[in-house]
Enzyme design. Structure first.
Site, PDB file in Angstrom:
ATOM      1  N   ARG A 225      35.868  53.023  42.448  1.00  0.00           N
ATOM      2  CA  ARG A 225      36.802  54.152  42.451  1.00  0.00           C
ATOM      3  C   ARG A 225      36.048  55.419  42.083  1.00  0.00           C
ATOM      4  O   ARG A 225      35.031  55.366  41.374  1.00  0.00           O
ATOM      5  CB  ARG A 225      37.926  53.914  41.431  1.00  0.00           C
ATOM      6  N   HIS A 273      36.498  56.478  52.227  1.00  0.00           N
ATOM      7  CA  HIS A 273      37.211  55.316  51.684  1.00  0.00           C
ATOM      8  C   HIS A 273      37.489  54.279  52.784  1.00  0.00           C
ATOM      9  O   HIS A 273      38.645  53.914  53.046  1.00  0.00           O
ATOM     10  CB  HIS A 273      38.521  55.755  51.011  1.00  0.00           C
TER      11      HIS A 273
HETATM   12  P1  NAP Z   1      38.647  42.183  40.356  1.00  0.00           P
HETATM   13  O1  NAP Z   1      38.819  40.940  41.139  1.00  0.00           O
HETATM   14  O2  NAP Z   1      39.739  42.595  39.431  1.00  0.00           O
HETATM   15  O3  NAP Z   1      37.275  42.012  39.544  1.00  0.00           O
HETATM   16  C1  NAP Z   1      36.888  42.910  38.567  1.00  0.00           C
HETATM   17  C2  NAP Z   1      35.526  42.487  37.998  1.00  0.00           C
HETATM   18  O4  NAP Z   1      35.079  43.548  37.140  1.00  0.00           O
HETATM   19  C3  NAP Z   1      35.602  41.217  37.162  1.00  0.00           C
HETATM   20  O5  NAP Z   1      34.445  40.458  37.344  1.00  0.00           O
HETATM   21  C4  NAP Z   1      35.652  41.766  35.732  1.00  0.00           C
HETATM   22  O6  NAP Z   1      35.086  40.902  34.754  1.00  0.00           O
HETATM   23  C5  NAP Z   1      34.788  42.991  35.854  1.00  0.00           C
HETATM   24  N1  NAP Z   1      35.137  43.965  34.810  1.00  0.00           N
HETATM   25  C6  NAP Z   1      36.301  44.589  34.614  1.00  0.00           C
HETATM   26  N2  NAP Z   1      36.236  45.398  33.531  1.00  0.00           N
HETATM   27  C7  NAP Z   1      34.994  45.250  33.038  1.00  0.00           C
HETATM   28  C8  NAP Z   1      34.319  45.809  31.934  1.00  0.00           C
HETATM   29  N3  NAP Z   1      34.904  46.673  31.094  1.00  0.00           N
HETATM   30  N4  NAP Z   1      33.036  45.437  31.723  1.00  0.00           N
HETATM   31  C9  NAP Z   1      32.433  44.541  32.534  1.00  0.00           C
HETATM   32  N5  NAP Z   1      33.019  43.988  33.601  1.00  0.00           N
HETATM   33  C10 NAP Z   1      34.285  44.332  33.848  1.00  0.00           C
HETATM   34  O7  NAP Z   1      38.367  43.438  41.313  1.00  0.00           O
HETATM   35  P2  NAP Z   1      38.119  43.418  42.906  1.00  0.00           P
HETATM   36  O8  NAP Z   1      39.353  43.028  43.622  1.00  0.00           O
HETATM   37  O9  NAP Z   1      36.863  42.672  43.158  1.00  0.00           O
HETATM   38  O10 NAP Z   1      37.903  44.994  43.191  1.00  0.00           O
HETATM   39  C11 NAP Z   1      36.750  45.667  42.706  1.00  0.00           C
HETATM   40  C12 NAP Z   1      36.847  47.168  42.971  1.00  0.00           C
HETATM   41  O11 NAP Z   1      36.786  47.447  44.371  1.00  0.00           O
HETATM   42  C13 NAP Z   1      38.123  47.840  42.473  1.00  0.00           C
HETATM   43  O12 NAP Z   1      37.785  49.069  41.868  1.00  0.00           O
HETATM   44  C14 NAP Z   1      38.888  48.127  43.747  1.00  0.00           C
HETATM   45  O13 NAP Z   1      39.768  49.195  43.579  1.00  0.00           O
HETATM   46  C15 NAP Z   1      37.727  48.457  44.683  1.00  0.00           C
HETATM   47  N6  NAP Z   1      38.023  48.377  46.127  1.00  0.00           N
HETATM   48  C16 NAP Z   1      37.512  49.348  46.941  1.00  0.00           C
HETATM   49  C17 NAP Z   1      37.725  49.289  48.300  1.00  0.00           C
HETATM   50  C18 NAP Z   1      37.139  50.330  49.212  1.00  0.00           C
HETATM   51  O14 NAP Z   1      37.428  50.324  50.412  1.00  0.00           O
HETATM   52  N7  NAP Z   1      36.290  51.208  48.724  1.00  0.00           N
HETATM   53  C19 NAP Z   1      38.454  48.238  48.866  1.00  0.00           C
HETATM   54  C20 NAP Z   1      38.951  47.261  48.003  1.00  0.00           C
HETATM   55  C21 NAP Z   1      38.728  47.333  46.626  1.00  0.00           C
HETATM   56  P3  NAP Z   1      35.731  39.459  34.405  1.00  0.00           P
HETATM   57  O15 NAP Z   1      35.501  38.619  35.651  1.00  0.00           O
HETATM   58  O16 NAP Z   1      34.972  38.985  33.264  1.00  0.00           O
HETATM   59  O17 NAP Z   1      37.192  39.711  34.164  1.00  0.00           O
END
Ligand code: NAP
Length: 310
Positions: A225, A273
Site C-alpha cells: 500500500r 495499481h
Molecule cells: P495477508 O495474507 O494478510 O498477509 C500479511 C503478511 O504480513 C503475513 O505474513 C503477516 O505475518 C505479515 N505481517 C503483518 N503485519 C506484520 C508486522 N507488523 N510485522 C511483520 N509481518 C507482518 O496479506 P496478503 O493478502 O498477502 O496481501 C499483502 C498486501 O498486498 C496487502 O497490503 C494488500 O493490500 C496488497 N495487495 C496489493 C495488490 C496490488 O495490486 N498492488 C493486490 C492485492 C493485494 P503473519 O503471517 O505472521 O501474520
C-alpha cells in the site's frame, strides 16, 4: 430478509457494475445500493472505501466484507466496530502478483532498467549476465500473496528471504520474524518486495532507516500500500544511490496526481495499481458464499483477525 447485501462504496460506477453482475450471477442474493428502498433488510455490507459512519446510517449491518485482498480501505472506524470482517483470497490474484513482481525483479537482475536508460541516449552497452542465484530477493509479508511470490521466485533460482510477524518454515525460503529478523533480512537484500498489509505497525515501514539497512544499490518493489512508503525517504535514497531504483504500484493518493514528482523521478517505474486484480466473478462468488454462511450461522471464509487488523 436473509441473504441480502448492501454494496457500500465511494465509487458509483464500480458499485453499479458489481450490482448488475451480482444480480445475474447470484440471483438468490438481494443486492441493495446505499439509500435504496429495502436496504434495511441487508445484514452484510460489501465494502470498497465505504463511508466511515456507515454503521450509524445502516445499524442493521452485522458483517463487513472487503471486495479486495486488503481491508485497510474500510478505515479504523469500521475495522474497530467489533463486526466480523472478511476479505477476498484468490489464486489468480496470487499468480498475477508473481508475474508483476517477476517483471520488477528481472528489471533489476538483467539490467533492463539501465538498458532502457541507455536507449534514451542511443547507447549500446552489454552488461555481464548475473546468475539468479547470486541475487538476494526478500519479501516483507509471507501471507497469501507474499508466500506465493517468495516460493514462485525461488523456483527461478533466486536466494529468497521472507519476513513476517510470526515465525514460519517454508520450502526454499529463509524465514525471519521480529525486528532482529528484519535487520538480518535487510542486510543481505538486493531486491526488496513489500507485500505487508497496511496497519498502524507497518505504516511508513519503507523509510530511510530501512533503506540504509540494505546494501547500497538496492531495488524496491512496493505492491503493498502507498502508506507503507515514506516518499521523501525514497527520493533521498534514490538520489544518493543507496537505492538504484523502485517499481511502485500503490500510492497514498490514487490516481497518483499529475503534479507528483515521482512520475519524473529517475529510477522509478510507476504503475497504476495493476500488480494484480481479482475478477468480478470471484468477488461475487466469495461474497455471496459468505452471505449464505452468515445467514446460516456457519463459519465465514477468509475472515481477518480483528486484533491483528489483517
Ligand atoms: P495477508 O495474507 O494478510 O498477509 C500479511 C503478511 O504480513 C503475513 O505474513 C503477516 O505475518 C505479515 N505481517 C503483518 N503485519 C506484520 C508486522 N507488523 N510485522 C511483520 N509481518 C507482518 O496479506 P496478503 O493478502 O498477502 O496481501 C499483502 C498486501 O498486498 C496487502 O497490503 C494488500 O493490500 C496488497 N495487495 C496489493 C495488490 C496490488 O495490486 N498492488 C493486490 C492485492 C493485494 P503473519 O503471517 O505472521 O501474520
Amino acid at each position: 430478509m436473509k441473504n441480502s447485501i448492501l454494496l457500500a462504496s465511494h465509487d458509483d460506477q464500480f458499485t453499479a457494475e458489481l450490482k448488475a453482475e451480482f444480480v445475474s450471477r447470484r440471483p438468490e442474493i438481494s443486492v441493495f445500493l446505499l439509500g435504496e428502498e429495502g436496504v434495511d433488510q441487508a445484514d452484510v455490507a460489501a465494502c470498497w472505501y465505504p463511508q466511515a459512519d456507515l454503521l450509524t446510517h445502516y445499524p442493521h449491518i452485522k458483517c463487513l466484507h472487503s471486495v479486495a485482498a486488503g481491508v485497510d480501505h474500510l478505515g479504523q472506524n469500521l475495522l474497530n466496530s467489533g463486526l466480523p470482517v472478511c476479505r477476498i483470497v484468490d489464486n489468480h490474484q496470487k499468480q498475477g502478483m508473481l508475474e508483476y513482481v517477476l517483471w520488477g525483479v528481472l528489471n533489476r537482475h538483467r539490467n533492463f532498467d539501465k538498458i532502457r536508460d541507455n536507449q534514451t541516449a542511443a547507447i549500446w552497452h552489454r552488461y555481464p549476465q548475473q546468475a539468479a542465484s547470486e541475487l538476494q530477493v526478500s519479501v516483507l509479508g509471507l501471507g497469501e500473496l507474499g508466500k506465493f511470490v517468495a516460493q514462485g521466485l525461488a523456483e527461478f533460482g533466486y536466494q529468497i528471504s521472507g519476513w513476517s510477524r510470526s515465525s514460519k518454515s517454508l520450502t526454499n525460503v529463509h524465514c525471519y520474524s521480529g525486528l532482529e529478523g528484519l535487520n538480518t533480512v535487510l542486510n543481505r537484500t538486493d531486491i526488496l518486495i513489500n507485500l505487508l498489509p497496511l496497519s498502524a505497525e507497518t505504516q511508513g515501514i519503507l523509510n530511510q532507516d530501512l533503506f540504509n539497512a540494505m546494501p547500497a544499490g538496492g531495488y524496491l518493489i512496493n505492491c503493498g500500500r502507498g502508506g507503507h512508503l515514506v516518499t521523501e525517504d525514497l527520493v533521498t535514497a534514490l538520489d544518493s544511490g543507496q537505492l538504484r531504483g523502485a517499481l511502485l504500484d500503490v500510492f497514498d493518493t490514487e490516481p497518483l496526481p499529475k503534479t507528483e514528482a515521482l512520475w519524473q523521478q529517475k529510477g522509478v517505474i510507476v504503475t497504476p495499481h495493476v500488480a494484480s486484480d481479482v475478477s468480478l466473478s470471484t468477488i461475487i462468488d466469495q461474497v455471496a458464499d459468505n452471505v449464505l454462511s452468515f445467514s446460516k450461522g456457519d463459519t465465514l471464509t477468509n475472515a481477518i483477525n480483528i486484533d491483528k487488523g489483517y
